[in-house]
Write a protein that holds these residues in place. Structure first.
Motif, PDB file in Angstrom:
ATOM      1  N   ASN A 107      11.349  49.881  -6.284  1.00 54.72           N
ATOM      2  CA  ASN A 107      10.959  50.379  -4.969  1.00 54.72           C
ATOM      3  C   ASN A 107      10.138  49.281  -4.284  1.00 54.72           C
ATOM      4  O   ASN A 107       9.070  48.900  -4.764  1.00 54.72           O
ATOM      5  CB  ASN A 107      10.131  51.665  -5.124  1.00 54.72           C
ATOM      6  CG  ASN A 107       9.722  52.268  -3.792  1.00 54.72           C
ATOM      7  OD1 ASN A 107       8.822  51.777  -3.133  1.00 54.72           O
ATOM      8  ND2 ASN A 107      10.383  53.346  -3.407  1.00 54.72           N
ATOM      9  N   HIS A 108      10.653  48.796  -3.147  1.00 58.26           N
ATOM     10  CA  HIS A 108      10.036  47.642  -2.483  1.00 58.26           C
ATOM     11  C   HIS A 108       8.554  47.861  -2.183  1.00 58.26           C
ATOM     12  O   HIS A 108       7.712  46.995  -2.479  1.00 58.26           O
ATOM     13  CB  HIS A 108      10.788  47.333  -1.189  1.00 58.26           C
ATOM     14  CG  HIS A 108      10.135  46.271  -0.353  1.00 58.26           C
ATOM     15  ND1 HIS A 108      10.106  44.940  -0.716  1.00 58.26           N
ATOM     16  CD2 HIS A 108       9.443  46.360   0.824  1.00 58.26           C
ATOM     17  CE1 HIS A 108       9.447  44.243   0.201  1.00 58.26           C
ATOM     18  NE2 HIS A 108       9.037  45.075   1.139  1.00 58.26           N
ATOM     19  N   VAL A 109       8.220  49.000  -1.602  1.00 58.40           N
ATOM     20  CA  VAL A 109       6.834  49.271  -1.221  1.00 58.40           C
ATOM     21  C   VAL A 109       5.937  49.372  -2.448  1.00 58.40           C
ATOM     22  O   VAL A 109       4.883  48.731  -2.536  1.00 58.40           O
ATOM     23  CB  VAL A 109       6.735  50.567  -0.392  1.00 58.40           C
ATOM     24  CG1 VAL A 109       5.272  50.988  -0.196  1.00 58.40           C
ATOM     25  CG2 VAL A 109       7.407  50.380   0.955  1.00 58.40           C
ATOM     26  N   ILE A 264       1.898  57.875   3.272  1.00 56.15           N
ATOM     27  CA  ILE A 264       3.341  57.727   3.036  1.00 56.15           C
ATOM     28  C   ILE A 264       4.039  57.384   4.344  1.00 56.15           C
ATOM     29  O   ILE A 264       4.965  56.550   4.374  1.00 56.15           O
ATOM     30  CB  ILE A 264       3.925  58.999   2.392  1.00 56.15           C
ATOM     31  CG1 ILE A 264       3.402  59.130   0.949  1.00 56.15           C
ATOM     32  CG2 ILE A 264       5.446  58.966   2.395  1.00 56.15           C
ATOM     33  CD1 ILE A 264       3.886  60.353   0.208  1.00 56.15           C
ATOM     34  N   SER A 265       3.576  57.982   5.439  1.00 56.08           N
ATOM     35  CA  SER A 265       4.125  57.636   6.746  1.00 56.08           C
ATOM     36  C   SER A 265       3.844  56.174   7.076  1.00 56.08           C
ATOM     37  O   SER A 265       4.727  55.436   7.526  1.00 56.08           O
ATOM     38  CB  SER A 265       3.508  58.526   7.826  1.00 56.08           C
ATOM     39  OG  SER A 265       3.863  58.063   9.118  1.00 56.08           O
ATOM     40  N   TYR A 267       3.221  53.570   5.069  1.00 56.45           N
ATOM     41  CA  TYR A 267       3.881  52.571   4.227  1.00 56.45           C
ATOM     42  C   TYR A 267       5.400  52.731   4.128  1.00 56.45           C
ATOM     43  O   TYR A 267       6.085  51.775   3.785  1.00 56.45           O
ATOM     44  CB  TYR A 267       3.270  52.593   2.827  1.00 56.45           C
ATOM     45  CG  TYR A 267       1.891  51.969   2.770  1.00 56.45           C
ATOM     46  CD1 TYR A 267       1.727  50.590   2.789  1.00 56.45           C
ATOM     47  CD2 TYR A 267       0.758  52.762   2.718  1.00 56.45           C
ATOM     48  CE1 TYR A 267       0.469  50.012   2.750  1.00 56.45           C
ATOM     49  CE2 TYR A 267      -0.514  52.195   2.682  1.00 56.45           C
ATOM     50  CZ  TYR A 267      -0.654  50.819   2.695  1.00 56.45           C
ATOM     51  OH  TYR A 267      -1.908  50.252   2.664  1.00 56.45           O
ATOM     52  N   CYS A 268       5.878  53.935   4.406  1.00 55.96           N
ATOM     53  CA  CYS A 268       7.314  54.180   4.186  1.00 55.96           C
ATOM     54  C   CYS A 268       8.083  54.601   5.428  1.00 55.96           C
ATOM     55  O   CYS A 268       9.323  54.580   5.407  1.00 55.96           O
ATOM     56  CB  CYS A 268       7.495  55.255   3.103  1.00 55.96           C
ATOM     57  SG  CYS A 268       6.646  54.906   1.547  1.00 55.96           S
ATOM     58  N   CYS A 269       7.388  54.991   6.502  1.00 57.38           N
ATOM     59  CA  CYS A 269       8.089  55.539   7.664  1.00 57.38           C
ATOM     60  C   CYS A 269       7.628  54.938   8.990  1.00 57.38           C
ATOM     61  O   CYS A 269       7.797  55.569  10.054  1.00 57.38           O
ATOM     62  CB  CYS A 269       7.906  57.060   7.715  1.00 57.38           C
ATOM     63  SG  CYS A 269       8.446  57.924   6.240  1.00 57.38           S
ATOM     64  N   ILE A 282      10.998  61.512   0.039  1.00 58.16           N
ATOM     65  CA  ILE A 282      10.667  60.103  -0.166  1.00 58.16           C
ATOM     66  C   ILE A 282      10.149  59.877  -1.580  1.00 58.16           C
ATOM     67  O   ILE A 282      10.481  58.898  -2.248  1.00 58.16           O
ATOM     68  CB  ILE A 282       9.611  59.653   0.874  1.00 58.16           C
ATOM     69  CG1 ILE A 282      10.217  59.653   2.277  1.00 58.16           C
ATOM     70  CG2 ILE A 282       9.048  58.271   0.514  1.00 58.16           C
ATOM     71  CD1 ILE A 282       9.204  59.486   3.381  1.00 58.16           C
ATOM     72  N   SER A 285      12.018  58.970  -5.204  1.00 55.36           N
ATOM     73  CA  SER A 285      12.298  57.638  -5.736  1.00 55.36           C
ATOM     74  C   SER A 285      11.215  57.170  -6.711  1.00 55.36           C
ATOM     75  O   SER A 285      11.410  56.184  -7.428  1.00 55.36           O
ATOM     76  CB  SER A 285      12.423  56.624  -4.591  1.00 55.36           C
ATOM     77  OG  SER A 285      11.189  56.477  -3.908  1.00 55.36           O
ATOM     78  N   TRP A 286      10.072  57.882  -6.753  1.00 56.33           N
ATOM     79  CA  TRP A 286       8.990  57.530  -7.674  1.00 56.33           C
ATOM     80  C   TRP A 286       9.081  58.309  -8.986  1.00 56.33           C
ATOM     81  O   TRP A 286       8.225  58.169  -9.854  1.00 56.33           O
ATOM     82  CB  TRP A 286       7.636  57.783  -7.022  1.00 56.33           C
ATOM     83  CG  TRP A 286       7.443  57.042  -5.729  1.00 56.33           C
ATOM     84  CD1 TRP A 286       8.013  55.845  -5.388  1.00 56.33           C
ATOM     85  CD2 TRP A 286       6.665  57.443  -4.605  1.00 56.33           C
ATOM     86  NE1 TRP A 286       7.624  55.479  -4.124  1.00 56.33           N
ATOM     87  CE2 TRP A 286       6.794  56.442  -3.612  1.00 56.33           C
ATOM     88  CE3 TRP A 286       5.864  58.550  -4.338  1.00 56.33           C
ATOM     89  CZ2 TRP A 286       6.146  56.525  -2.375  1.00 56.33           C
ATOM     90  CZ3 TRP A 286       5.219  58.633  -3.107  1.00 56.33           C
ATOM     91  CH2 TRP A 286       5.360  57.626  -2.150  1.00 56.33           C
ATOM     92  N   LEU A 297      -1.071  54.502  -2.875  1.00 55.35           N
ATOM     93  CA  LEU A 297      -0.968  54.250  -1.437  1.00 55.35           C
ATOM     94  C   LEU A 297      -2.290  54.552  -0.742  1.00 55.35           C
ATOM     95  O   LEU A 297      -2.690  53.843   0.194  1.00 55.35           O
ATOM     96  CB  LEU A 297       0.151  55.100  -0.828  1.00 55.35           C
ATOM     97  CG  LEU A 297       1.573  54.796  -1.290  1.00 55.35           C
ATOM     98  CD1 LEU A 297       2.571  55.688  -0.554  1.00 55.35           C
ATOM     99  CD2 LEU A 297       1.925  53.333  -1.090  1.00 55.35           C
TER     100      LEU A 297
END
Length: 307
Positions: A107-109, A264-265, A267-269, A282, A285-286, A297
């Motif tokens: 997972n990139h982030v 989460i928004s 870093y991911c959205c 989301i 994936s973890w 995060l």
């Protein structure tokens, strides 16, 4: 004259006390605090209390904690064993972060976040009851205000120990709180309803109708959530937060938590508003590390880390 004993603990690497304990940096030194490289907290061992001070003399890959216990009575080998057990629990010292890092490396982030927070182990509470009380206190108020109230609970109701003319306090037990009144508990800055929720849970534990420590052995997360949700004043969010910090269950994600949705928004959205359902999607994936990843995060945001 106080008694003191010093010994060492070797955590499972990687581990950084500095990264992990920073969350306590603004805490009251008479309850729990981290400053100038020293973490300290009052621990209950064998029906009495000791003040534990931790410093890390190793490295992230080869951590070595120096533990100093202070007490008003001689410190036995059993006391040191109990203190070691408590410290390992607080900092999850036997947990191998390498497993988590490997599972989220695609997972990139999370790959970038875990690289920059290498060695961070999310602190947990010594008992599920403490985690439950914290979660109730934190309902619909800021973390800063909640921390102040939690410290007031310790000072007003927790067991006090005196070391060299200074007072230190442990988190109150269910028994401590049942010896108070609902209005007394409300007096630390809680609403009447929150005071009632905390008092009722304490009464149930003291009366033998509730054993929160047993839920640590329950494998089915949904069953634990249902059991906690049945308590007065405890909804799904409170139950999930209690599990995450008090067991801990790294697979549990309090998706309705505003702070978790926000990070989460971010870093991911791209910072757009998201709801709990999208958070859960989301987080798939973890894998089994949803809760731990979310707290990574949160710490990343607090430290200004960008990806």
């Amino acid at each position: 004259m106080p008694f003191a004993e010093t010994f060492t603990i070797k955590p499972v690497p990687p581990f950084s006390l500095d990264l992990t304990a920073q969350i306590f940096g603004s805490g009251d030194k008479h309850i729990r605090n981290y400053a100038v490289g020293i973490f300290q907290q009052v621990l209950q061992v064998n029906e009495h209390h000791v003040l534990a001070k931790l410093t890390d003399k190793g490295t992230t890959e080869k951590p070595l904690l120096i533990v100093e216990l202070n007490s008003n009575r001689p410190i036995t080998s059993t006391d040191k064993q109990e203190a070691t057990k408590a410290i390992k629990l607080i900092f999850s010292l036997d947990f191998d972060l390498a497993i988590f890092y490997k599972d989220v490396e695609n997972n990139h982030v999370m790959k970038q976040i875990t690289t920059q927070l290498y060695g961070y182990k999310f602190p947990t509470t010594l008992t599920v009851f403490e985690s439950l009380v914290d979660a109730i206190v934190e309902q619909q108020i800021s973390i800063k205000v909640a921390r102040t109230i939690e410290e007031r609970l310790a000072v007003k109701f927790g067991e006090k120990m005196e070391i060299e003319n200074d007072s230190f306090f442990a988190f109150p037990t269910p028994r401590n709180l049942t010896e108070a009144s609902i209005s007394d508990i409300q007096g630390v800055g809680l609403s009447k309803r929150k005071a009632e929720y905390i008092f009722n849970a304490a009464i149930m534990i003291v009366d033998g109708k509730l054993n929160l420590e047993l839920i640590k052995k329950e494998a089915d997360a949904e069953r634990v959530i249902a059991e906690l949700d049945a308590l007065k004043g405890v909804g799904v969010w409170t139950a999930e937060l209690t599990m995450l910090r008090g067991i801990p269950r790294w697979d549990v994600l309090p998706a309705d938590d505003f702070g978790i949705r926000r990070v989460i928004s971010t870093y991911c959205c791209g910072g757009r508003p998201i709801e709990a359902a999208e958070v859960r999607q989301i987080a798939k994936s973890w894998g089994k590390w949803k809760g731990l990843a979310a707290f990574y995060l949160i710490i990343a945001e607090a430290k200004g880390i960008t990806v």
